[in-house]
Design a protein around this motif. Structure first.
Motif, mmCIF file in Angstrom:
data_model
loop_
_atom_site.group_PDB
_atom_site.id
_atom_site.type_symbol
_atom_site.label_atom_id
_atom_site.label_comp_id
_atom_site.label_asym_id
_atom_site.label_seq_id
_atom_site.Cartn_x
_atom_site.Cartn_y
_atom_site.Cartn_z
ATOM 1 N N UNK A 91 0.864 -1.180 0.000
ATOM 2 C CA UNK A 91 0.000 0.000 0.000
ATOM 3 C C UNK A 91 0.906 1.237 0.000
ATOM 4 N N UNK A 92 0.691 2.097 -0.987
ATOM 5 C CA UNK A 92 1.459 3.330 -1.121
ATOM 6 C C UNK A 92 0.488 4.508 -1.125
ATOM 7 N N UNK A 93 0.882 5.608 -0.473
ATOM 8 C CA UNK A 93 -0.059 6.715 -0.272
ATOM 9 C C UNK A 93 0.194 7.940 -1.139
ATOM 10 N N UNK A 94 1.306 7.987 -1.855
ATOM 11 C CA UNK A 94 1.650 9.204 -2.599
ATOM 12 C C UNK A 94 0.506 9.608 -3.539
ATOM 13 N N UNK A 95 0.112 10.881 -3.544
ATOM 14 C CA UNK A 95 -1.002 11.316 -4.402
ATOM 15 C C UNK A 95 -0.763 11.056 -5.884
ATOM 16 N N UNK A 96 0.499 11.019 -6.313
ATOM 17 C CA UNK A 96 0.794 10.794 -7.734
ATOM 18 C C UNK A 96 1.019 9.325 -8.063
ATOM 19 N N UNK A 97 0.916 8.450 -7.068
ATOM 20 C CA UNK A 97 1.160 7.017 -7.318
ATOM 21 C C UNK A 97 0.176 6.494 -8.349
ATOM 22 N N UNK A 98 0.681 5.660 -9.230
ATOM 23 C CA UNK A 98 -0.150 5.096 -10.301
ATOM 24 C C UNK A 98 0.282 3.671 -10.608
ATOM 25 N N UNK A 99 -0.651 2.921 -11.178
ATOM 26 C CA UNK A 99 -0.331 1.568 -11.623
ATOM 27 C C UNK A 99 0.341 1.633 -12.989
#
Length: 275
Positions: free
Chosen positions: A233-241
């Motif tokens: 689980x990653x929380x960064x707002x810019x995180x994407x698959x």
């Protein structure tokens, strides 16, 4: 492992989080399956089976929040002084977009201290039962258990975002947006395109002890029972698959070194990614 949390749910508590579109996809339906009488009957049979399971089938999830930071293509878990190696996209892209690695969405130590990441594993706990001899009901049970494991993870992740981690305390999404992943952060699962190395389950097992919810690993890192899922689980707002895609011999060798395993062992695990 006092920092590993276990959540146990009744079927009725996680059933609202089932993604029926993925359920229909597993049965080979395309497009909007809700328009199909066959799909509607299938869903009715599935809902009836869920009602039958209430009270004796449980779903469970382990999760752990870790202080961590990014170091190149690795995540470093502070409490364990351990490394979680990751893979980076390597094939050039027509749009010249950056080549991504999941570590890109975790703060490096040089940027001012540690970040937080989550580790998880979910599974369905049901009494042992043999195949009924009815292929339809056996397949229905299998696909429904798979969806319940994912639904359990969905519910757990919602709790983590709002409360346990608490980085999105006011999140209030309609169910369709929630299931579409329109929340902050991502939840990449082991074996999926962003996290394709199934052998990472051995590391997650070491840090979570998946046996506590009945999950065992095969020699190839697959989870048993099949209705199980694990990941980050990653929380960064810019995180994407994204899909890691093909990798070269250079990254294979580097990754094997970071995993502390022989290149030929990693070649077996990453065979589908090699150029």
């Amino acid at each position: 492992m006092p920092d590993v949390q276990i959540q146990t749910y009744l079927v009725s508590e996680v059933a609202p989080y089932i993604s029926w579109s993925y359920f229909f996809h597993a049965w080979g339906f395309k497009g909007d399956a809700r328009r199909s009488p066959e799909a509607r009957q299938l869903q009715a049979d599935a809902r009836q089976m869920l009602d039958e399971w209430e009270g004796y089938v449980r779903t469970q999830c382990l999760y752990r929040l870790c202080q961590a930071h990014a170091e190149g293509d690795n995540l470093v878990l502070e409490e364990d002084n351990a490394i979680l190696p990751l893979l980076r996209q390597q094939a050039s892209r027509a749009d010249n977009a950056p080549l991504l690695c999941l570590s890109d969405f975790v703060r490096p130590l040089s940027a001012g201290g540690n970040d937080t990441i989550g580790l998880f594993a979910s599974s369905v706990r049901a009494p042992e039962r043999e195949n009924t001899g009815d292929p339809y009901r056996d397949l229905l049970r299998q696909t429904l258990e798979d969806r319940l494991a994912e639904a359990t993870t969905e519910r757990m992740h919602l709790y983590v975002r709002r409360v346990a981690w608490g980085y999105a305390p006011h999140e209030d999404l309609p169910m369709d947006e929630l299931l579409a992943g329109h929340f902050q952060g991502i939840r990449p699962a082991v074996g999926y395109p962003s996290l394709p190395d199934q052998s990472l389950n051995f590391l997650l097992d070491k840090w979570l002890d998946m046996s506590r919810i009945g999950i065992a690993l095969t020699e190839h890192g697959a989870m048993r029972p099949h209705c199980s899922v694990s990941g980050l689980m990653l929380a960064h707002p810019a995180a994407q698959y994204f899909a890691v895609g093909r990798i070269g011999q250079d990254q294979l060798e580097d990754y094997a070194c970071r995993r502390g395993l022989p290149v030929e062992v990693m070649r077996r695990f990453l065979a589908t990614l090699l150029e």
